[in-house]
Design a protein around this motif. Structure first.
Motif, mmCIF file in Angstrom:
data_model
loop_
_atom_site.group_PDB
_atom_site.id
_atom_site.type_symbol
_atom_site.label_atom_id
_atom_site.label_comp_id
_atom_site.label_asym_id
_atom_site.label_seq_id
_atom_site.Cartn_x
_atom_site.Cartn_y
_atom_site.Cartn_z
ATOM 1 N N UNK A 7 0.745 -1.226 0.026
ATOM 2 C CA UNK A 7 -0.093 -0.098 0.235
ATOM 3 C C UNK A 7 0.773 1.147 -0.056
ATOM 4 N N UNK A 8 2.140 1.202 0.728
ATOM 5 C CA UNK A 8 2.894 2.285 0.786
ATOM 6 C C UNK A 8 3.561 2.878 -0.691
ATOM 7 N N UNK A 9 3.655 1.745 -1.363
ATOM 8 C CA UNK A 9 3.795 2.339 -3.018
ATOM 9 C C UNK A 9 2.893 2.985 -3.595
ATOM 10 N N UNK A 87 -10.125 2.308 -7.067
ATOM 11 C CA UNK A 87 -9.952 3.083 -5.906
ATOM 12 C C UNK A 87 -11.259 3.405 -5.440
ATOM 13 N N UNK A 88 -11.709 2.965 -4.516
ATOM 14 C CA UNK A 88 -13.070 3.147 -3.643
ATOM 15 C C UNK A 88 -12.908 3.541 -2.183
ATOM 16 N N UNK A 89 -13.737 4.399 -1.695
ATOM 17 C CA UNK A 89 -13.839 4.836 -0.319
ATOM 18 C C UNK A 89 -13.866 3.676 0.555
ATOM 19 N N UNK A 90 -13.330 3.516 1.815
ATOM 20 C CA UNK A 90 -13.242 2.599 2.801
ATOM 21 C C UNK A 90 -14.423 2.883 4.039
ATOM 22 N N UNK A 91 -14.723 2.083 4.821
ATOM 23 C CA UNK A 91 -15.460 2.280 5.922
ATOM 24 C C UNK A 91 -15.005 3.231 6.924
ATOM 25 N N UNK A 93 -13.101 6.780 8.154
ATOM 26 C CA UNK A 93 -12.879 8.169 7.417
ATOM 27 C C UNK A 93 -11.370 8.423 6.552
ATOM 28 N N UNK A 94 -11.282 8.745 5.421
ATOM 29 C CA UNK A 94 -10.207 9.093 4.827
ATOM 30 C C UNK A 94 -9.309 7.865 4.535
ATOM 31 N N UNK A 95 -10.137 6.845 4.942
ATOM 32 C CA UNK A 95 -9.218 5.520 4.174
ATOM 33 C C UNK A 95 -9.745 5.035 2.834
ATOM 34 N N UNK A 96 -9.200 4.202 2.145
ATOM 35 C CA UNK A 96 -9.644 3.795 0.931
ATOM 36 C C UNK A 96 -9.246 2.307 0.516
ATOM 37 N N UNK A 240 -6.658 -6.720 -2.828
ATOM 38 C CA UNK A 240 -7.281 -5.676 -2.307
ATOM 39 C C UNK A 240 -6.344 -5.391 -1.411
ATOM 40 N N UNK A 241 -5.893 -3.970 -1.336
ATOM 41 C CA UNK A 241 -5.180 -3.125 -0.165
ATOM 42 C C UNK A 241 -6.056 -2.118 0.292
ATOM 43 N N UNK A 242 -5.820 -2.012 1.720
ATOM 44 C CA UNK A 242 -6.831 -0.841 2.334
ATOM 45 C C UNK A 242 -5.643 0.061 3.241
ATOM 46 N N UNK A 243 -6.060 1.126 3.241
ATOM 47 C CA UNK A 243 -5.135 1.996 4.137
ATOM 48 C C UNK A 243 -5.549 3.548 4.113
ATOM 49 N N UNK A 244 -4.761 4.413 4.894
ATOM 50 C CA UNK A 244 -4.959 5.851 4.724
ATOM 51 C C UNK A 244 -4.672 6.664 3.562
ATOM 52 N N UNK A 245 -5.482 7.246 2.692
ATOM 53 C CA UNK A 245 -5.239 7.989 1.622
ATOM 54 C C UNK A 245 -3.955 9.033 2.044
ATOM 55 N N UNK A 246 -4.149 9.697 3.275
ATOM 56 C CA UNK A 246 -3.031 10.543 3.471
ATOM 57 C C UNK A 246 -2.189 10.239 4.688
#
Length: 249
Positions: A7-9, A87-91, A93-96, A240-246
């Motif tokens: 995800x960091x990439x 890319x989709x929103x995650x449950x 906040x601000x995660x994708x 599927x990867x998940x994490x903070x967009x910022x």
């Protein structure tokens, strides 16, 4: 070296996409999609125009070039030539949630899009017969412009590509028993699949999806239904990867 499935990439690119498409991502079914290869990319980000009187330079959009460059470097390290993403929103906040779609053995990659390209339904079939000239036939002449009546007056038609709403009843396509290549929008494919009316003699098929409006994940599911119908291996290489967009969150 960056890893393609880390995800960091992707985080620098996801941050830019999240900022540019925040409203889209918060809407029901909202998504952002693109494709990156080692030689080019199609990513829905605006380019900053150059200052008046100066030609555009890489430095004008350095963040975007750097973010995409990380993915290109990861592709080269992975030995891959391209990757499609959704890319989709995650449950949270601000995660994708990021879906990475790899190629399938019976599906050509899309051209500058995350949607799958030509589906190869028979071993040895060449991609998109619509782009190849047919074998010479004595007495053959150019056909008139296609229409639902004109189309069905050509029972030996081999290639058909249509736009949304071309047919009042897509199930009539089953009457075209000599079709080798069929390209339809997702809704028309849905009608054919539900009715069991997909032509049985196809060599290849295409899904005419809207690049951004249609979700490539849904298009991929549809492609897998068509591939399965013909006994072909489905597209399964989805990570599927998940994490903070910022990074600050």
């Amino acid at each position: 070296m960056p890893s393609l499935h880390d995800f960091a990439t992707w985080q620098p690119l996801l941050r830019l996409l999240h900022a540019a498409h925040a409203e889209t991502l918060t809407a029901p079914g909202g998504h952002v999609a693109g494709q990156i290869s080692t030689g080019a990319w199609s990513v829905p980000l605006p380019f900053r125009p150059p200052r008046p009187g100066r030609a555009s330079q890489v430095s004008d959009n350095q963040e975007q070039f750097d973010a995409v460059g990380r993915i290109v470097e990861a592709l080269e390290e992975d030995g891959s030539d391209r990757v499609s993403f959704v890319m989709e929103a995650s449950s949270a906040p601000d995660d994708v949630r990021l879906h990475l779609i790899g190629p399938g053995p019976s599906a050509e990659p899309g051209v500058a899009t995350a949607h799958p390209g030509t589906l190869l339904l028979v071993d040895g079939a060449l991609p998109e017969p619509v782009r190849r000239l047919p074998d010479p036939v004595p007495g053959a002449v150019p056909a008139p412009s296609a229409s639902l009546a004109l189309v069905f007056g050509l029972p030996r038609l081999r290639t058909l590509s249509t736009c949304p709403g071309t047919f009042a009843d897509p199930r009539e396509i089953a009457r075209l028993t000599h079709l080798e290549y069929l390209e339809l929008p997702p809704a028309e494919w849905r009608v054919l699949l539900d009715a069991g009316a997909v032509p049985t003699g196809l060599l290849a098929a295409g899904i005419e999806a809207h690049r951004q409006r249609d979700n490539p994940l849904e298009t991929t599911d549809l492609a897998n239904e068509i591939l399965t119908l013909y006994g072909r291996p489905p597209i399964t290489g989805i990570t599927v990867l998940e994490g903070a967009a910022c990074t600050g969150n």
